[in-house]
Scaffold this motif. Structure first.
Motif, short mmCIF file in Angstrom:
data_model
loop_
_atom_site.label_atom_id
_atom_site.label_comp_id
_atom_site.label_asym_id
_atom_site.label_seq_id
_atom_site.Cartn_x
_atom_site.Cartn_y
_atom_site.Cartn_z
N SER A 77 0.69 -0.97 -0.07
CA SER A 77 0.05 -0.07 0.06
C SER A 77 0.85 1.28 0.07
O SER A 77 0.44 2.49 -0.72
N THR A 78 1.93 1.28 0.72
CA THR A 78 2.76 2.27 0.78
C THR A 78 3.46 2.46 -0.42
O THR A 78 3.45 3.86 -1.06
N THR A 81 1.07 3.75 -3.27
CA THR A 81 0.67 5.17 -3.00
C THR A 81 1.66 6.18 -3.49
O THR A 81 1.41 7.18 -4.26
N ALA A 197 -3.59 10.94 -1.98
CA ALA A 197 -2.87 10.08 -1.34
C ALA A 197 -3.75 8.99 -0.25
O ALA A 197 -3.52 7.74 -0.31
N LEU A 200 -5.72 7.07 -2.64
CA LEU A 200 -4.88 5.58 -3.15
C LEU A 200 -4.38 4.92 -2.19
O LEU A 200 -4.55 3.43 -2.29
N PHE A 201 -4.14 5.18 -0.99
CA PHE A 201 -3.60 4.07 0.12
C PHE A 201 -4.90 3.54 0.67
O PHE A 201 -5.04 1.93 0.67
N GLN A 204 -5.91 0.69 -2.04
CA GLN A 204 -4.79 -0.34 -2.10
C GLN A 204 -5.00 -1.14 -0.93
O GLN A 204 -4.85 -2.72 -0.91
#
Length: 273
Positions: A77-78, A81, A197, A200-201, A204
């Protein structure tokens, strides 16, 4: 006509009720994580913490391996992102501030792609990953959807409001396009970057269908896939499930609160300095 103090009282009451309704599922999950599985659907419902939290977490760790699953989810995820935010911002900057032939057509195609059901892309995407030999790898989990259409759309709408005069001033001063992008444009886009962000995080982190198809090894499971494996055909230990849900919620809350502070500070400050 209702007077102002009474109107404010009703407004605060409505907000309190809304907050309770919104937070109750999280509270119920945390309560379930501290009690035995059988107490989840007991009558009357159990709404006070129990003493089974350590037991449930221990059983959960034996079932899915919390450390490995948490690392997979955080890493995927990180990384996704960061890369997706960079790609989306670059694409949005090009769509918003550069004039080139076919710009509107390409952007329209991006918008149309948002209407295509995600499930329709699963089979060709799976065949692509298989041909590249990327199944059961982090590449298969991270690289698809890097150019996320909604993220590009969101950043483009914010970049359209950025003054072209500042970009032209940077070019007159001899700054290159990369320096203008990183030194002038990005610092003024902190609220939009934070909002994108977060989106997106969360996308995911909560992604379930594609990781379920792309990986088959338990060592590559993300949290949604690992939690789904707890639902067997006969008995479901809801204490483990609720403990996993509680643990999976914590990183999202931390990430949101961290970027929310930056988002608020960017909104209170001047967008263009």
């Amino acid at each position: 006509m209702m007077n102002k103090p009474l109107r404010k009282s009703f407004l605060y009451l409505f907000m309190v009720v809304g907050a309770i309704v919104s937070l109750f599922p999280f509270y119920w999950a945390m309560i379930g994580a501290t009690n035995e599985s059988g107490s989840m659907f007991s009558k009357p419902p159990v709404l006070v913490p129990g003493d089974q939290l350590i037991v449930n977490i221990t059983n959960l760790n034996e079932s899915i391996g919390i450390g490995r699953v948490l690392f997979n989810s955080l890493f995927v995820s990180t990384t996704y992102t960061i890369i997706a935010l960079f790609v989306s911002t670059l694409a949005a900057y090009a769509f918003a501030k550069f004039r080139f032939r076919g710009r509107n057509l390409i952007f329209t195609i991006f918008l149309i792609s948002m209407m295509v059901p995600y499930h329709a892309t699963i089979i060709p995407l799976f065949k692509m990953m298989a041909s590249l030999g990327w199944l059961n790898t982090y590449q298969a989990l991270i690289l698809p959807n890097l150019a996320y259409p909604f993220a590009i759309f969101l950043m483009r709408q914010n970049l359209l409001a950025f003054p072209d005069s500042l970009i032209e001033a940077g070019r007159i001063d001899g700054a290159g396009e990369w320096k203008i992008f990183f030194r002038i444009v990005l610092p003024s886009m902190k609220p939009a970057l934070a909002a994108t962000a977060i989106f997106l995080f969360m996308f995911q982190w909560n992604n379930f269908l594609w990781p379920l198809i792309a990986v088959s090894s338990t060592d590559m499971y993300t949290f949604p896939v690992a939690l789904s494996s707890l639902f067997g055909l006969s008995r479901i230990d809801y204490g483990q499930v609720m403990a996993g849900v509680t643990i999976a919620t914590v990183p999202i809350i931390i990430f949101f609160l961290a970027l929310q502070r930056q988002f608020i500070s960017g909104m209170l400050g001047s967008a263009v300095k």
